[in-house]
Motif scaffolding. Structure first.
Motif, PDB file in Angstrom:
ATOM      1  N   TYR A  44       0.845  -1.191   0.000  1.00 56.57           N
ATOM      2  CA  TYR A  44       0.000   0.000   0.000  1.00 56.57           C
ATOM      3  C   TYR A  44       0.883   1.245   0.000  1.00 56.57           C
ATOM      4  O   TYR A  44       1.072   1.882   1.038  1.00 56.57           O
ATOM      5  N   VAL A  45       1.486   1.520  -1.151  1.00 54.29           N
ATOM      6  CA  VAL A  45       2.326   2.719  -1.256  1.00 54.29           C
ATOM      7  C   VAL A  45       1.892   3.521  -2.468  1.00 54.29           C
ATOM      8  O   VAL A  45       1.163   3.029  -3.330  1.00 54.29           O
ATOM      9  N   SER A  46       2.369   4.767  -2.523  1.00 57.65           N
ATOM     10  CA  SER A  46       1.994   5.628  -3.635  1.00 57.65           C
ATOM     11  C   SER A  46       2.567   5.052  -4.930  1.00 57.65           C
ATOM     12  O   SER A  46       3.564   4.329  -4.924  1.00 57.65           O
ATOM     13  N   PRO A  91       7.065   0.896  -8.689  1.00 61.30           N
ATOM     14  CA  PRO A  91       8.128   0.241  -9.470  1.00 61.30           C
ATOM     15  C   PRO A  91       9.367  -0.052  -8.619  1.00 61.30           C
ATOM     16  O   PRO A  91      10.017  -1.089  -8.769  1.00 61.30           O
ATOM     17  N   LEU A  92       9.650   0.846  -7.690  1.00 64.88           N
ATOM     18  CA  LEU A  92      10.824   0.683  -6.848  1.00 64.88           C
ATOM     19  C   LEU A  92      10.675  -0.495  -5.887  1.00 64.88           C
ATOM     20  O   LEU A  92      11.602  -1.276  -5.667  1.00 64.88           O
ATOM     21  N   VAL A  93       9.464  -0.617  -5.331  1.00 62.51           N
ATOM     22  CA  VAL A  93       9.185  -1.714  -4.420  1.00 62.51           C
ATOM     23  C   VAL A  93       9.279  -3.051  -5.168  1.00 62.51           C
ATOM     24  O   VAL A  93       9.802  -4.036  -4.654  1.00 62.51           O
ATOM     25  N   HIS A  94       8.807  -3.058  -6.419  1.00 62.51           N
ATOM     26  CA  HIS A  94       8.963  -4.257  -7.258  1.00 62.51           C
ATOM     27  C   HIS A  94      10.445  -4.538  -7.520  1.00 62.51           C
ATOM     28  O   HIS A  94      10.883  -5.685  -7.488  1.00 62.51           O
ATOM     29  N   ASP A  95      11.228  -3.467  -7.763  1.00 62.61           N
ATOM     30  CA  ASP A  95      12.677  -3.629  -7.992  1.00 62.61           C
ATOM     31  C   ASP A  95      13.357  -4.246  -6.773  1.00 62.61           C
ATOM     32  O   ASP A  95      14.222  -5.108  -6.899  1.00 62.61           O
ATOM     33  N   VAL A  96      12.994  -3.762  -5.593  1.00 60.82           N
ATOM     34  CA  VAL A  96      13.608  -4.282  -4.360  1.00 60.82           C
ATOM     35  C   VAL A  96      13.315  -5.776  -4.246  1.00 60.82           C
ATOM     36  O   VAL A  96      14.203  -6.573  -3.943  1.00 60.82           O
ATOM     37  N   ASP A 146      18.314   7.300  -6.406  1.00 62.17           N
ATOM     38  CA  ASP A 146      19.595   6.880  -5.809  1.00 62.17           C
ATOM     39  C   ASP A 146      19.469   6.302  -4.395  1.00 62.17           C
ATOM     40  O   ASP A 146      20.461   5.911  -3.789  1.00 62.17           O
ATOM     41  N   THR A 147      18.226   6.231  -3.858  1.00 66.45           N
ATOM     42  CA  THR A 147      18.076   5.944  -2.429  1.00 66.45           C
ATOM     43  C   THR A 147      17.426   4.587  -2.164  1.00 66.45           C
ATOM     44  O   THR A 147      16.448   4.216  -2.820  1.00 66.45           O
ATOM     45  N   PHE A 148      17.970   3.874  -1.192  1.00 67.24           N
ATOM     46  CA  PHE A 148      17.391   2.620  -0.702  1.00 67.24           C
ATOM     47  C   PHE A 148      16.864   2.879   0.698  1.00 67.24           C
ATOM     48  O   PHE A 148      17.566   3.445   1.531  1.00 67.24           O
ATOM     49  N   TYR A 149      15.633   2.457   0.944  1.00 67.19           N
ATOM     50  CA  TYR A 149      15.042   2.638   2.273  1.00 67.19           C
ATOM     51  C   TYR A 149      15.291   1.371   3.086  1.00 67.19           C
ATOM     52  O   TYR A 149      14.777   0.304   2.771  1.00 67.19           O
TER      53      TYR A 149
END
Lengths: 279, 402
Positions: free
Chosen positions: B23-25, B30-35, B191-194
């Motif tokens: 449940y993210v914006s 796409p980034l969450v899928h990449d992770v 450039d950022t990883f959470y």
């Protein structure tokens, strides 16, 4: 034909794009917020996004975050948001209202009860920023059944494959988030926006609205020249904030200032010429 | 009906039953899928596992010992108590386990900057540490209230080269720090990883953090077999978001004879409005990327949590915990601020170990239950962190000046 379809069709006939305004329901208090809401169509708003206040608006910048907290502090809740829409509808049958916010208050209200009450109040669309296509079925299907569009968002991080996912099930319009970031932050260039809008339009016939980072009549005008709608939120909400006294109460001229500012923005959109081939 | 296995979740979309998910914006999707993709590739890469094993051993100091708490056992006069000594890890808590795993993933994905949220500061310190070790820029979001009550950790993070960003919105604690971390992430996706500090957030984080933390339970299994020749009767861990509890429990979930107790922070009491017990006092909702139990009012507005321990002061819990609760596999109980304070002091005096206030909640449950358990009942407490960071809070609570 839905109010959203009718609005976009009428504007297309006029040869101009839509001006979309955002305010948070109940900011800074119920009565002032309702007064602003009722005044927005005359000030030039073609479509109104009404924010459903939430304690933890993680996709919003400081302006809308503070607006949500002002509203909640003044006692805002979902019932009152829906009653604002109902009161607005009593005097306005044509301007579409899109409720915008986060999923938890909707979920807590109960999805079936929410779509029934929202449709009944005269809500036309929903934008739930933390409900991506992968998770939105439980709201989208009942909402669509009740005649409410669930607006999907596209962003600078959406590649063509992702756009296909986003557009599958989209209705009403597509909201293009012009910058990777929160509301009220950076602005995108008109060239970048045009390229993105063109890319989305290659995959859908739905109108494309563009928001995030639009603050001035000039910016609104140039976005309107390359998209079907320009959305202004934080800048209007900041005008509300500027019209509060030290204790956070609305000052006498606040509503007028907000509507005057909205009028300026609307002029920017109305005088913008749509580019050939656009929209 | 009992399931064949409690260890097969989540499904491919990240759901544990109804809970979890993404449940993210849209900007972050796409980034969450990449992770997730990068994580699955890393899991299949022997070099990744090799580097992780190496760092676990020589940088964190694993395996952490399993220690028989003899004097505490005698003092309570019942169950035989073991501590899994995660407080002996580099940086003084279990948080380093998932920080090191995530930073290796960040490097692998070519990210140059990491961000994190922190409550007690343990996850922030762990993140600042691994960022320094791998030469990545680091920003840690921390509530202004927590900065005040966890000053030593704030200074540690700064020494380690991290920027500590005070968060003043909302209640200025952990949930608000997470909001600001999400705002930063969406603005700096390129450039950022959470590095998320618990088994919560959008899929794959609850699964990924659990996997990195499960080394606690895997080691415990081996160590207790060596010490006692059998599995323990029960496991106890404190739970806020739930990373240390999940790390201890997960490898034992299919051992039907091992009972599990996750101890939530009851603050002033779960029947008051000042607690952080999401399972006991919350209900289903959506926040910070996942569907889980949340402390919320009837309008779905999030209620500020309270705990004497900053690390448990969060109005939600990881989605897999909710699923395990609803399945009845793990028992969710609670301990108050006062009980945790007493446990803290007892541990100092009987074992010569200053436990974190977080871990003291787990210990409080043992103090309550161990005396009436038989002497051959083996219980393992996850001593998830050391309490040096808490001495100012404890002194203030005891009315003493340092």
């Amino acid at each position: 034909m839905s109010r959203l379809e009718a609005t976009f069709a009428a504007l297309k006939a006029e040869g101009r794009s839509a001006f979309v305004t955002f305010i948070t329901a109940g900011d800074p208090d119920h009565a002032s917020s309702l007064e602003i809401l009722k005044g927005l169509p005359d000030a030039g708003a073609d479509i109104i996004e009404l924010g459903m206040p939430f304690t933890d608006p993680a996709a919003d910048g400081p302006a809308i975050d503070l607006a949500a907290h002002r509203a909640l502090h003044a006692g805002a809740n979902m019932k009152q948001t829906l009653s604002m829409v109902r009161d607005f509808r009593a005097g306005n049958a044509g301007t579409p209202i899109v409720l915008m916010g986060y999923f938890n208050p909707v979920y807590a209200y109960g999805i079936d009860r929410f779509v029934t009450d929202a449709a009944d109040a005269g809500v036309d669309g929903l934008i739930i920023v933390d409900l991506p296509p992968e998770e939105d079925e439980e709201l989208r299907l009942p909402a669509n059944k009740a005649g409410i569009d669930v607006i999907r968002l596209a962003t600078p991080t959406s590649d063509d494959a992702r756009l296909t996912t986003i557009l599958d099930g989209a209705s009403g319009f597509v909201y293009y988030v012009a910058v990777a970031g929160v509301t009220g932050g950076k602005s995108a260039t008109t060239e970048d926006i045009k390229a993105a809008v063109d890319r989305i339009k290659a995959q859908t016939d739905l109108p494309v609205a563009v928001g995030f980072g639009i603050r001035t009549p000039e910016q609104a005008g140039s976005v309107a020249s390359v998209a079907d709608a320009a959305v202004v939120g934080s800048a209007i909400v900041q005008t509300i904030a500027s019209g509060l006294d030290e204790s956070g109460k609305a000052t006498a001229g606040m509503v007028k200032d907000v509507l005057d500012f909205t009028r300026h923005l609307a002029e920017g959109v109305r005088t913008a010429k749509q580019e050939k081939g656009c929209c | 009906m009992a399931l064949n296995s409690y260890r097969t979740g989540p499904d491919e979309k990240g759901h544990f039953g109804k809970y979890g998910g993404r449940y993210v914006s849209e900007t972050l999707m796409p980034l969450v899928h990449d992770v997730e993709r990068a994580y699955r590739e890393a899991l299949a890469d022997p070099d990744f596992q090799k580097e992780l094993d190496y760092l676990n051993r020589v940088y964190i100091g694993r395996p952490s010992p399993l220690y028989y708490a003899e004097r505490l056992t005698e003092h309570l006069g019942g169950a035989k108590i073991y501590f899994k000594r995660e407080e002996l890890n580099h940086t003084g808590a279990h948080k380093i386990n998932h920080a090191i795993g995530q930073v290796l993933l960040a490097k692998r994905m070519g990210k140059t900057r990491v961000i994190a949220e922190t409550g007690a500061g343990q996850h922030g310190v762990a993140t600042a540490t691994v960022a320094a070790r791998f030469g990545l820029k680091c920003t840690v979001f921390m509530g202004a209230v927590d900065i005040e009550r966890q000053k030593p950790n704030v200074f540690r993070m700064k020494l380690l080269g991290a920027e500590v960003q005070p968060v003043t919105s909302g209640s200025a604690t952990l949930k608000d720090a997470m909001n600001d971390a999400l705002r930063d992430w969406v603005t700096n996706v390129h450039d950022t990883f959470y590095i998320i500090g618990t088994v919560a957030g959008p899929h794959p984080y609850p699964m990924m953090v659990r996997d990195f933390q499960s080394i606690i339970g895997r080691e415990t299994r081996e160590q207790i077999m060596e010490a006692e020749g059998r599995l323990p009767d029960s496991l106890v861990a404190c739970v806020g978001g739930g990373s240390n509890a999940m790390g201890l429990f997960h490898p034992f979930l299919d051992d039907a004879d091992v009972a599990m107790y996750a101890v939530e922070a009851a603050g002033h009491g779960v029947d008051t409005d000042k607690h952080a017990a999401s399972i006991t006092g919350g209900r289903a909702g959506v926040l910070h990327g996942n569907r889980t139990y949340l402390l919320q009012d009837e309008d779905g507005q999030i209620i500020e949590a309270h705990s004497i321990s900053a690390g448990l002061d969060y109005p939600g819990i990881g989605p897999e915990h909710v699923w395990l609760h609803e399945q009845g596999r793990v028992n969710y109980v609670s301990a108050t601020d006062d009980e945790a304070l007493e446990a803290f002091q007892l541990c100092c005096r009987t074992e010569g170990i200053i436990p974190a206030l977080e871990s003291s909640h787990g210990l409080a449950h043992i103090i309550r239950t161990a005396p009436s358990l038989p002497k051959d009942h083996i219980v393992v407490l996850n001593l998830s962190g050391r309490g040096d960071k808490d001495i100012f809070t404890v002194a203030a609570a005891l009315g003493q000046e340092i």
